[in-house]
Design a protein around this motif. Sequence first.
Motif, mmCIF file in Angstrom:
data_model
loop_
_atom_site.group_PDB
_atom_site.id
_atom_site.type_symbol
_atom_site.label_atom_id
_atom_site.label_comp_id
_atom_site.label_asym_id
_atom_site.label_seq_id
_atom_site.Cartn_x
_atom_site.Cartn_y
_atom_site.Cartn_z
ATOM 1 N N GLN A 185 -4.431 4.682 -4.625
ATOM 2 C CA GLN A 185 -4.642 3.245 -4.753
ATOM 3 C C GLN A 185 -3.625 2.473 -3.926
ATOM 4 O O GLN A 185 -3.937 1.416 -3.373
ATOM 5 C CB GLN A 185 -4.569 2.826 -6.222
ATOM 6 N N SER A 186 -2.395 3.002 -3.859
ATOM 7 C CA SER A 186 -1.360 2.372 -3.034
ATOM 8 C C SER A 186 -0.567 3.454 -2.308
ATOM 9 O O SER A 186 -0.433 4.578 -2.802
ATOM 10 C CB SER A 186 -0.433 1.506 -3.885
ATOM 11 N N LEU A 187 -0.045 3.073 -1.133
ATOM 12 C CA LEU A 187 0.672 4.034 -0.298
ATOM 13 C C LEU A 187 1.768 3.317 0.457
ATOM 14 O O LEU A 187 1.564 2.218 0.977
ATOM 15 C CB LEU A 187 -0.302 4.694 0.681
ATOM 16 N N SER A 188 2.948 3.938 0.524
ATOM 17 C CA SER A 188 4.075 3.379 1.264
ATOM 18 C C SER A 188 4.298 4.206 2.521
ATOM 19 O O SER A 188 4.528 5.417 2.442
ATOM 20 C CB SER A 188 5.337 3.384 0.390
ATOM 21 N N LEU A 189 4.243 3.553 3.687
ATOM 22 C CA LEU A 189 4.453 4.234 4.962
ATOM 23 C C LEU A 189 5.830 3.892 5.508
ATOM 24 O O LEU A 189 6.185 2.710 5.638
ATOM 25 C CB LEU A 189 3.377 3.818 5.967
ATOM 26 N N GLU A 238 1.356 5.037 11.128
ATOM 27 C CA GLU A 238 0.610 6.282 10.907
ATOM 28 C C GLU A 238 -0.896 6.007 10.849
ATOM 29 O O GLU A 238 -1.334 4.981 10.316
ATOM 30 C CB GLU A 238 1.079 6.907 9.599
ATOM 31 N N SER A 239 -1.672 6.904 11.430
ATOM 32 C CA SER A 239 -3.125 6.884 11.280
ATOM 33 C C SER A 239 -3.479 7.754 10.083
ATOM 34 O O SER A 239 -2.904 8.834 9.909
ATOM 35 C CB SER A 239 -3.815 7.412 12.535
ATOM 36 N N LEU A 240 -4.419 7.316 9.281
ATOM 37 C CA LEU A 240 -4.756 8.004 8.040
ATOM 38 C C LEU A 240 -6.156 8.593 8.080
ATOM 39 O O LEU A 240 -7.062 8.024 8.698
ATOM 40 C CB LEU A 240 -4.651 7.042 6.855
ATOM 41 N N ASN A 248 -3.367 -9.412 1.773
ATOM 42 C CA ASN A 248 -4.126 -9.747 2.974
ATOM 43 C C ASN A 248 -4.882 -8.529 3.493
ATOM 44 O O ASN A 248 -4.326 -7.429 3.542
ATOM 45 C CB ASN A 248 -3.198 -10.274 4.068
ATOM 46 N N LEU A 249 -6.139 -8.726 3.871
ATOM 47 C CA LEU A 249 -6.933 -7.632 4.427
ATOM 48 C C LEU A 249 -6.416 -7.302 5.824
ATOM 49 O O LEU A 249 -6.400 -8.152 6.715
ATOM 50 C CB LEU A 249 -8.405 -8.036 4.500
ATOM 51 N N VAL A 250 -5.980 -6.059 6.020
ATOM 52 C CA VAL A 250 -5.443 -5.657 7.322
ATOM 53 C C VAL A 250 -6.380 -4.704 8.062
ATOM 54 O O VAL A 250 -6.281 -4.554 9.282
ATOM 55 C CB VAL A 250 -4.047 -5.000 7.165
ATOM 56 N N GLN A 251 -7.293 -4.075 7.310
ATOM 57 C CA GLN A 251 -8.234 -3.182 7.975
ATOM 58 C C GLN A 251 -9.417 -2.907 7.044
ATOM 59 O O GLN A 251 -9.240 -2.801 5.827
ATOM 60 C CB GLN A 251 -7.555 -1.860 8.356
ATOM 61 N N GLY A 274 -21.952 12.457 -2.369
ATOM 62 C CA GLY A 274 -21.176 13.578 -1.842
ATOM 63 C C GLY A 274 -19.839 13.102 -1.299
ATOM 64 O O GLY A 274 -19.389 11.996 -1.593
ATOM 65 N N ASP A 275 -19.205 13.942 -0.488
ATOM 66 C CA ASP A 275 -17.915 13.620 0.119
ATOM 67 C C ASP A 275 -18.141 13.084 1.528
ATOM 68 O O ASP A 275 -18.737 13.770 2.372
ATOM 69 C CB ASP A 275 -17.014 14.847 0.159
ATOM 70 N N ILE A 276 -17.666 11.874 1.794
ATOM 71 C CA ILE A 276 -17.841 11.235 3.101
ATOM 72 C C ILE A 276 -16.480 11.094 3.761
ATOM 73 O O ILE A 276 -15.618 10.334 3.279
ATOM 74 C CB ILE A 276 -18.519 9.849 2.968
ATOM 75 N N PRO A 277 -16.214 11.808 4.855
ATOM 76 C CA PRO A 277 -14.904 11.707 5.520
ATOM 77 C C PRO A 277 -14.773 10.391 6.282
ATOM 78 O O PRO A 277 -15.766 9.784 6.706
ATOM 79 C CB PRO A 277 -14.915 12.909 6.471
ATOM 80 N N PHE A 278 -13.533 9.947 6.460
ATOM 81 C CA PHE A 278 -13.273 8.738 7.239
ATOM 82 C C PHE A 278 -11.883 8.835 7.855
ATOM 83 O O PHE A 278 -11.049 9.633 7.436
ATOM 84 C CB PHE A 278 -13.385 7.474 6.378
ATOM 85 N N SER A 279 -11.648 7.990 8.830
ATOM 86 C CA SER A 279 -10.313 7.868 9.433
ATOM 87 C C SER A 279 -10.025 6.390 9.625
ATOM 88 O O SER A 279 -10.938 5.581 9.853
ATOM 89 C CB SER A 279 -10.248 8.612 10.769
ATOM 90 N N LEU A 280 -8.754 6.028 9.530
ATOM 91 C CA LEU A 280 -8.331 4.646 9.687
ATOM 92 C C LEU A 280 -7.453 4.513 10.917
ATOM 93 O O LEU A 280 -6.729 5.449 11.289
ATOM 94 C CB LEU A 280 -7.555 4.185 8.453
ATOM 95 N N ASP A 281 -7.523 3.331 11.559
ATOM 96 C CA ASP A 281 -6.664 3.072 12.703
ATOM 97 C C ASP A 281 -5.208 3.041 12.252
ATOM 98 O O ASP A 281 -4.907 2.880 11.068
ATOM 99 C CB ASP A 281 -7.040 1.736 13.359
ATOM 100 N N GLU A 282 -4.317 3.180 13.203
ATOM 101 C CA GLU A 282 -2.886 3.241 12.892
ATOM 102 C C GLU A 282 -2.424 1.995 12.142
ATOM 103 O O GLU A 282 -2.736 0.863 12.517
ATOM 104 C CB GLU A 282 -2.084 3.411 14.171
ATOM 105 N N LEU A 283 -1.694 2.247 11.073
ATOM 106 C CA LEU A 283 -1.103 1.174 10.281
ATOM 107 C C LEU A 283 0.406 1.184 10.493
ATOM 108 O O LEU A 283 1.029 2.253 10.523
ATOM 109 C CB LEU A 283 -1.403 1.378 8.798
#
Length: 219
Positions: A101-105, A109-111, A134-137, A147-156
Amino acid sequence: MSVSQVSNNAATGGASGGIAANDAGAMKDEFLQLMVAQINNQDPLNPLDGTQYLSQLAQLSTVEGIQNLGSLQTQGNTLMDTLQVLQSTQLVGKQVSVPVQSLSLDQAESLTGKVRLDQSAEDLRVRVTDAAGNLVQEKALGPQQAGDIPFSLDELPAGLYQFEVVAKNGDASQSLSPFLNRTVEKVSIPANGGDIQLQVAGLGNLSLFSVSEFLGEAA
């Protein structure tokens, strides 16, 4: 002490004649000694019933067997705990999939991760907001089947982020937590027992049993 008293003590866990309460083997030996003594000193005109002896001996043997089984189970549990600890220590440097739900970088990093759907969705999106809300991405995954749907996020950039998956069907929407791929940095064994703790990058300490999937070497 009579033979029946020895048998009852074994069945109820009582102690007799200095014999330990949980020592069924010692009680069995005492029973045999008493049985022999009573047979040797029985009244020839009123012999004792041998069937009763055999029944009580069988009862003592059952108690002894249960005691031995409990000891073997304890040893087995100890072995399983040891193996679990040894396997857990090999997770350092490996990736795991955990609900987030929350993550500290600490650095940019790209996730990567996945969304786990119990039912199909007409529109699926992964939303990332910063500490101020604020919505950042936002990652649009479109219509998806269950089912399981993979995804990737741009670098944060470094910072604290909140993650939410929104699955829509018509006017109805459902909020879910995504599963992110994170690296195990350390394994801790609680001194007072309890779950093995994994220190996971950006998430802190998590129970070993909160991990959804073990992924292997970090990319």
